[in-house]
Design a protein around this motif. Structure first.
Motif, PDB file in Angstrom:
ATOM      1  N   PHE A  92      33.898  38.946  42.616  1.00 50.60           N
ATOM      2  CA  PHE A  92      35.198  39.368  43.116  1.00 50.60           C
ATOM      3  C   PHE A  92      35.418  38.714  44.473  1.00 50.60           C
ATOM      4  N   THR A  93      36.551  37.984  44.577  1.00 53.56           N
ATOM      5  CA  THR A  93      36.910  37.323  45.827  1.00 53.56           C
ATOM      6  C   THR A  93      38.157  37.971  46.390  1.00 53.56           C
ATOM      7  N   ALA A  94      38.069  38.395  47.640  1.00 52.57           N
ATOM      8  CA  ALA A  94      39.207  39.076  48.304  1.00 52.57           C
ATOM      9  C   ALA A  94      39.648  40.283  47.492  1.00 52.57           C
ATOM     10  N   GLY A  95      38.693  40.957  46.852  1.00 50.63           N
ATOM     11  CA  GLY A  95      38.989  42.194  46.147  1.00 50.63           C
ATOM     12  C   GLY A  95      39.500  42.000  44.730  1.00 50.63           C
ATOM     13  N   THR A  96      39.593  40.776  44.199  1.00 50.40           N
ATOM     14  CA  THR A  96      40.069  40.522  42.826  1.00 50.40           C
ATOM     15  C   THR A  96      39.007  39.742  42.080  1.00 50.40           C
ATOM     16  N   LEU A  97      39.018  39.869  40.720  1.00 52.80           N
ATOM     17  CA  LEU A  97      38.023  39.217  39.877  1.00 52.80           C
ATOM     18  C   LEU A  97      38.266  37.718  39.857  1.00 52.80           C
ATOM     19  N   GLU A  98      37.199  36.960  40.218  1.00 52.58           N
ATOM     20  CA  GLU A  98      37.282  35.498  40.209  1.00 52.58           C
ATOM     21  C   GLU A  98      36.690  34.937  38.937  1.00 52.58           C
ATOM     22  N   VAL A  99      35.474  35.404  38.562  1.00 49.90           N
ATOM     23  CA  VAL A  99      34.813  34.902  37.377  1.00 49.90           C
ATOM     24  C   VAL A  99      33.798  35.938  36.932  1.00 49.90           C
ATOM     25  N   CYS A 100      33.512  35.981  35.589  1.00 54.34           N
ATOM     26  CA  CYS A 100      32.487  36.879  35.037  1.00 54.34           C
ATOM     27  C   CYS A 100      31.966  36.262  33.749  1.00 54.34           C
ATOM     28  N   ASN A 101      30.834  36.716  33.274  1.00 53.61           N
ATOM     29  CA  ASN A 101      30.269  36.194  32.037  1.00 53.61           C
ATOM     30  C   ASN A 101      30.616  37.124  30.874  1.00 53.61           C
ATOM     31  N   ASP A 102      30.219  36.688  29.659  1.00 54.22           N
ATOM     32  CA  ASP A 102      30.573  37.441  28.444  1.00 54.22           C
ATOM     33  C   ASP A 102      29.856  38.778  28.385  1.00 54.22           C
ATOM     34  N   LEU A 103      28.601  38.813  28.894  1.00 53.77           N
ATOM     35  CA  LEU A 103      27.887  40.096  28.861  1.00 53.77           C
ATOM     36  C   LEU A 103      28.602  41.135  29.714  1.00 53.77           C
ATOM     37  N   PHE A 104      29.200  40.700  30.814  1.00 57.81           N
ATOM     38  CA  PHE A 104      29.941  41.642  31.654  1.00 57.81           C
ATOM     39  C   PHE A 104      31.145  42.204  30.904  1.00 57.81           C
ATOM     40  N   ARG A 105      31.810  41.335  30.078  1.00 61.05           N
ATOM     41  CA  ARG A 105      32.982  41.795  29.310  1.00 61.05           C
ATOM     42  C   ARG A 105      32.580  42.674  28.140  1.00 61.05           C
ATOM     43  N   SER A 106      31.373  42.423  27.556  1.00 60.86           N
ATOM     44  CA  SER A 106      30.978  43.153  26.343  1.00 60.86           C
ATOM     45  C   SER A 106      30.293  44.477  26.620  1.00 60.86           C
ATOM     46  N   LEU A 107      30.061  44.802  27.893  1.00 66.37           N
ATOM     47  CA  LEU A 107      29.372  46.069  28.185  1.00 66.37           C
ATOM     48  C   LEU A 107      30.176  47.251  27.677  1.00 66.37           C
ATOM     49  N   LEU A 108      31.440  47.266  27.990  1.00 65.43           N
ATOM     50  CA  LEU A 108      32.327  48.352  27.547  1.00 65.43           C
ATOM     51  C   LEU A 108      33.452  47.701  26.727  1.00 65.43           C
ATOM     52  N   PRO A 109      33.416  47.791  25.392  1.00 64.34           N
ATOM     53  CA  PRO A 109      34.412  47.093  24.560  1.00 64.34           C
ATOM     54  C   PRO A 109      35.851  47.500  24.865  1.00 64.34           C
ATOM     55  N   ASP A 110      36.063  48.755  25.247  1.00 69.44           N
ATOM     56  CA  ASP A 110      37.440  49.182  25.498  1.00 69.44           C
ATOM     57  C   ASP A 110      37.988  48.632  26.816  1.00 69.44           C
ATOM     58  N   LEU A 111      37.180  47.909  27.584  1.00 72.21           N
ATOM     59  CA  LEU A 111      37.659  47.303  28.830  1.00 72.21           C
ATOM     60  C   LEU A 111      37.725  45.784  28.742  1.00 72.21           C
ATOM     61  N   ARG A 112      37.366  45.201  27.569  1.00 70.02           N
ATOM     62  CA  ARG A 112      37.230  43.746  27.476  1.00 70.02           C
ATOM     63  C   ARG A 112      38.540  43.031  27.779  1.00 70.02           C
ATOM     64  N   GLU A 113      39.654  43.571  27.244  1.00 69.47           N
ATOM     65  CA  GLU A 113      40.928  42.901  27.428  1.00 69.47           C
ATOM     66  C   GLU A 113      41.412  42.960  28.870  1.00 69.47           C
ATOM     67  N   ARG A 114      40.937  43.917  29.642  1.00 68.91           N
ATOM     68  CA  ARG A 114      41.415  44.061  31.017  1.00 68.91           C
ATOM     69  C   ARG A 114      40.608  43.235  32.008  1.00 68.91           C
ATOM     70  N   LEU A 115      39.429  42.725  31.603  1.00 65.58           N
ATOM     71  CA  LEU A 115      38.563  41.974  32.507  1.00 65.58           C
ATOM     72  C   LEU A 115      39.005  40.517  32.527  1.00 65.58           C
ATOM     73  N   VAL A 116      40.050  40.230  33.252  1.00 64.42           N
ATOM     74  CA  VAL A 116      40.592  38.877  33.402  1.00 64.42           C
ATOM     75  C   VAL A 116      40.683  38.575  34.885  1.00 64.42           C
ATOM     76  N   PRO A 117      40.674  37.278  35.270  1.00 67.52           N
ATOM     77  CA  PRO A 117      40.797  36.950  36.693  1.00 67.52           C
ATOM     78  C   PRO A 117      42.046  37.594  37.309  1.00 67.52           C
ATOM     79  N   GLY A 118      41.868  38.060  38.525  1.00 68.89           N
ATOM     80  CA  GLY A 118      42.950  38.747  39.233  1.00 68.89           C
ATOM     81  C   GLY A 118      42.851  40.264  39.173  1.00 68.89           C
ATOM     82  N   LEU A 119      41.882  40.819  38.352  1.00 68.44           N
ATOM     83  CA  LEU A 119      41.714  42.276  38.268  1.00 68.44           C
ATOM     84  C   LEU A 119      41.147  42.799  39.588  1.00 68.44           C
ATOM     85  N   ARG A 120      41.795  43.808  40.125  1.00 68.32           N
ATOM     86  CA  ARG A 120      41.308  44.398  41.368  1.00 68.32           C
ATOM     87  C   ARG A 120      40.015  45.176  41.106  1.00 68.32           C
TER      88      ARG A 120
END
Length: 759
Positions: A92-120
């Motif tokens: 997270f850069t300046a409080g927003t998501l810059e980059v993440c890996n697939d394991l981070f997105r797959s931890l909680l399936p109901d949050l996968r669609e929301r984990l995109v760059p720019g997420l606070r």
């Protein structure tokens, strides 16, 4: 104009604007130029600049393309690295998501669609806490997120363990890597949690086995109950002591059922009085129960019930049959012993009453003895004056007789008479001193005493005896002061010196001096070269009437050293003796010194009396006040024999009559302290001084040795001589008083200062 440190696309854009400005300038110059040649030159120059800028632009574009390719390669490498990680990673850069890996997105399936760059980052944690796959967390995420924004760079500010559905466990670590970057790592710890759970359950099982084994080996019966009153754990001893069946005492059995079985089968005597129905309630309210019960089998049991922290309780049953029987036997023996003691007490009471009667008789006898001793002391105090009066008169008469018989046939006879009377006087003084020292009223008066004055007084008194025996008597001067009784200390030193002179052969020597012992003690020593004392006799010479075996017969009654020992014992002094037969003896008295007093104010400033003055006639007028006719006659004869003019008076009134008839003050007053009735020598001295207006020198002759009289002598201004008076001291004192303390003397010292230390 172009900053090389700026990005390539910024440099290219700025170069393009510069080229456009140059072209526009060239066009304007062409329009306003004067000649075609100048315009051609301008075109040529502009073309060269354009070619140069074009080359720079192409080079910058090439560099920009290389940077773009390098950036894409770095991003691909970062993506590959993130994909290869075993856990989830997000930056997270300046409080927003810059980059993440697939394991981070797959931890909680109901949050996968929301984990995109720019997420606070706040929205990510909010969505995490509301995820349907989250079972539990410790609830510290929002607080840790706030710390992450303001915490130090490089510090791990959050470590949270979360449980997901399917018994999956993850640890989320949040770390601040720079002022603007925050990294979140997700690590799966399911295997570790399951292993710890398995180990804990195994440990609990082992502890349960250990606990059960410990309970089975205890001598007491133990049973634990839950808060609902159901059996949890027990040992075989508990069942055996109470006589409970195996089928009854099982896990889950209620306490009420156990107590009902005991009551129904009469396992406990007097079970109706045990209040079984109230036990659970009482344990809950009071926390404990203690009962002693008698089992139907004859055993005596102690039951203790204690409440446990979880609301349950523990019951402990002990077999105290032997202790109970021992207690019963002890109580029986105590009763028997009490009866014996009661009988003995009656006997002791009777004996005590008889003893009390004896003690009362002893008390009365003691009171009578003390009264007799007190009466003896009062008798001695009262009789001392009457005893010493005739002795004083006889001593003065013998002294006068010695003077008048000199160079006559009676000289030897008178000298023997003087010696015999001196022995009588010494014995009388010794008996009086011993009686006073043994009296219950206390004859000693502690005061600050100058050892120098004591030693000088003794040497002056015993100098004639030393000269007569041909013994050299020396003194080492001292300026030390000690705490003692002046009169009895002088008496003790005098006894030691007299003994030394008496048992030293002619040509020998006696030395008196002091030695310091530490910083606060001094030892007065009397050395002689006499016959010495054997080691056996040294242990008993301080007893009354004890003399050494080598002492000649009729050399004394052996009372002098007894007075020394008594005086030192009462005053806390230490008296010692060292002696060797045929060599000599050393008698010593160890005393405590008086701090700060090291001078000699009494006699050191007094003028010395000329030896030749003692042989001269005493050309003085002496007023003699004495109520005893014999003493008055003897003293008058003695003074007149010295050449004095004597005015004898028996009272103060007679003394005033003499003064009035004479019309002038006498040169010296010699007065007895105790006159007839209330009349005293002090009153006579004060009356004569008042009548004449002259401070006439005075000497008080008395048997009174009290401290109050010494203080009165200092205040009134008279010297004190104790009875019986020694003529060898009376005449020098009169001569010194008249010569150096006459009323008209210009710088005469106070008479009390010179005489108050003399006995």
């Amino acid at each position: 104009m172009i900053d090389p440190s700026e990005p390539p696309h910024v440099q290219i854009a700025r170069q393009q604007r510069i080229i456009d400005a140059l072209i526009r300038r060239a066009n304007r110059q062409h329009e306003v130029g004067e000649t075609a040649y100048s315009a051609f030159q301008s075109a040529i120059a502009l073309q060269g600049e354009v070619w140069a800028k074009t080359r720079d632009l192409e080079r910058a574009a090439s560099e920009l393309e290389e940077v773009r390719h390098e950036r894409e390669r770095t991003r691909r490498n970062l993506s590959d690295a993130l994909s290869a990680m075993e856990g989830g990673f997000a930056l997270f850069t300046a409080g927003t998501l810059e980059v993440c890996n697939d394991l981070f997105r797959s931890l909680l399936p109901d949050l996968r669609e929301r984990l995109v760059p720019g997420l606070r980052i706040e929205d990510y944690f909010d969505a995490l806490s509301k995820s349907g796959h989250l079972v539990s967390s410790d609830g510290r995420m929002q607080t840790s997120l706030t710390r992450a924004r303001h915490g130090p760079v490089g510090a791990s500010v959050l470590s949270v363990v979360i449980e997901l559905t399917g018994d999956r466990w993850f640890q989320i670590n949040l770390q601040r890597t720079s002022d603007e970057n925050v990294v979140i790592l997700q690590t799966e710890i399911t295997a570790i949690v399951r292993q710890n759970r398995s180990e804990r359950e195994s440990l609990i099982d082992r502890q349960a086995h250990y606990l059960q084994a410990a309970l089975e080996n205890m001598s007491s019966g133990i049973c634990t109950f839950s808060s609902a009153g159901e059996v949890i754990l027990h040992n075989t001893r508990f069942r055996d002591l109470l006589g409970l069946p195996f089928t009854l005492l099982q896990k889950g059995t209620r306490l009420g059922a156990i107590l009902e079985f005991i009551r129904a089968n009469a396992l406990i005597r007097d079970a109706d009085g045990m209040d079984f129905a109230q036990w659970e309630d009482r344990i809950a309210r009071q926390g404990r129960i203690r009962r002693r019960m008698r089992h139907a089998g004859g055993r005596v049991l102690d039951l203790f019930a204690h409440r446990l922290p979880d609301g349950g309780f523990l019951v402990d049953v002990k077999d105290v049959t032997l202790e109970s029987r021992a207690t019963e036997m002890l109580e029986k023996r105590v009763d028997e012993r009490t009866a014996e003691l009661t009988r003995a007490n009656r006997r002791l009471t009777a004996q005590s009453e008889a003893q009390a009667q004896v003690e009362e008789e002893l008390r009365l006898a003691k009171e009578r003895a003390e009264a007799a001793v007190s009466s003896k002391t009062r008798f001695l105090a009262a009789a001392s004056h009457d005893l010493l009066q005739p002795v004083n008169a006889a001593k003065l008469l013998i002294s006068t007789l010695v003077q008048r018989a000199e160079d006559t046939s009676l000289a030897t006879l008178v000298e023997r008479l003087d010696g015999s009377f001196a022995s009588i006087e010494e014995i009388l003084h010794a008996l009086l001193d011993i009686s006073r020292l043994d009296s219950t009223d206390g004859a000693l008066t502690p005061a600050d005493v100058s050892l120098g004055a004591i030693m000088r007084g003794v040497i002056e008194d015993q100098a004639p005896l030393a000269a007569k025996r041909g013994v050299q008597l020396d003194i080492v001067p001292s300026s030390v002061w000690v705490r003692s009784d002046q009169r009895y200390l002088m008496r003790s030193v005098q006894n030691l010196v007299v003994n030394a002179l008496q048992y030293t052969e002619p040509g020998g020597r006696v030395l008196v001096g002091c030695r310091n012992r530490g910083t606060d003690r001094v030892v007065l020593e009397v050395w002689d070269t006499g016959m010495g004392i054997s080691a056996r006799d040294q242990k008993r010479i301080f007893d009354e009437f004890a003399r050494a075996e080598n002492v000649p017969f009729a050399s004394g009654m052996g009372l002098g050293l007894s007075i020394v020992e008594r005086t030192c014992r009462h005053m806390g002094h230490k008296v010692r003796v060292r002696s060797k037969p045929g060599v000599g003896s050393v008698f010593s008295i160890e005393m405590r010194t008086v701090p700060g007093r090291r001078t000699e104010p009494d006699d050191s400033d007094a003028p010395a009396l000329r030896p030749e003055a003692l042989g001269e006639d005493m050309d003085v007028i002496a007023l003699l006040v004495e109520n005893d006719p014999d003493v008055l006659f003897a003293t008058t004869e003695l003074l007149e024999g010295w050449g004095a003019s004597v005015l004898p008076a028996a009272s103060t009134e007679a003394a005033l009559t003499h003064v009035a008839d004479m019309g002038m003050a006498p040169d010296i007053i010699v007065a007895d302290f105790q006159l007839d009735g209330d009349d005293t020598g002090v009153a006579a001295i004060e009356a004569v001084r008042a009548a004449t207006g002259v401070r006439v020198p005075a000497i008080m002759v008395t048997a009174d040795r009290s401290e109050s009289l010494l203080r009165q002598g200092v205040e009134t201004g008279f010297a004190i001589l104790t009875k019986p008076v020694q003529p060898a001291r009376l005449r020098p004192l009169i001569d010194w008083k008249v010569r150096w303390q006459a009323p008209d003397a210009a710088a005469a010292p106070d008479p009390a200062d010179a005489d108050k230390s003399r006995p």
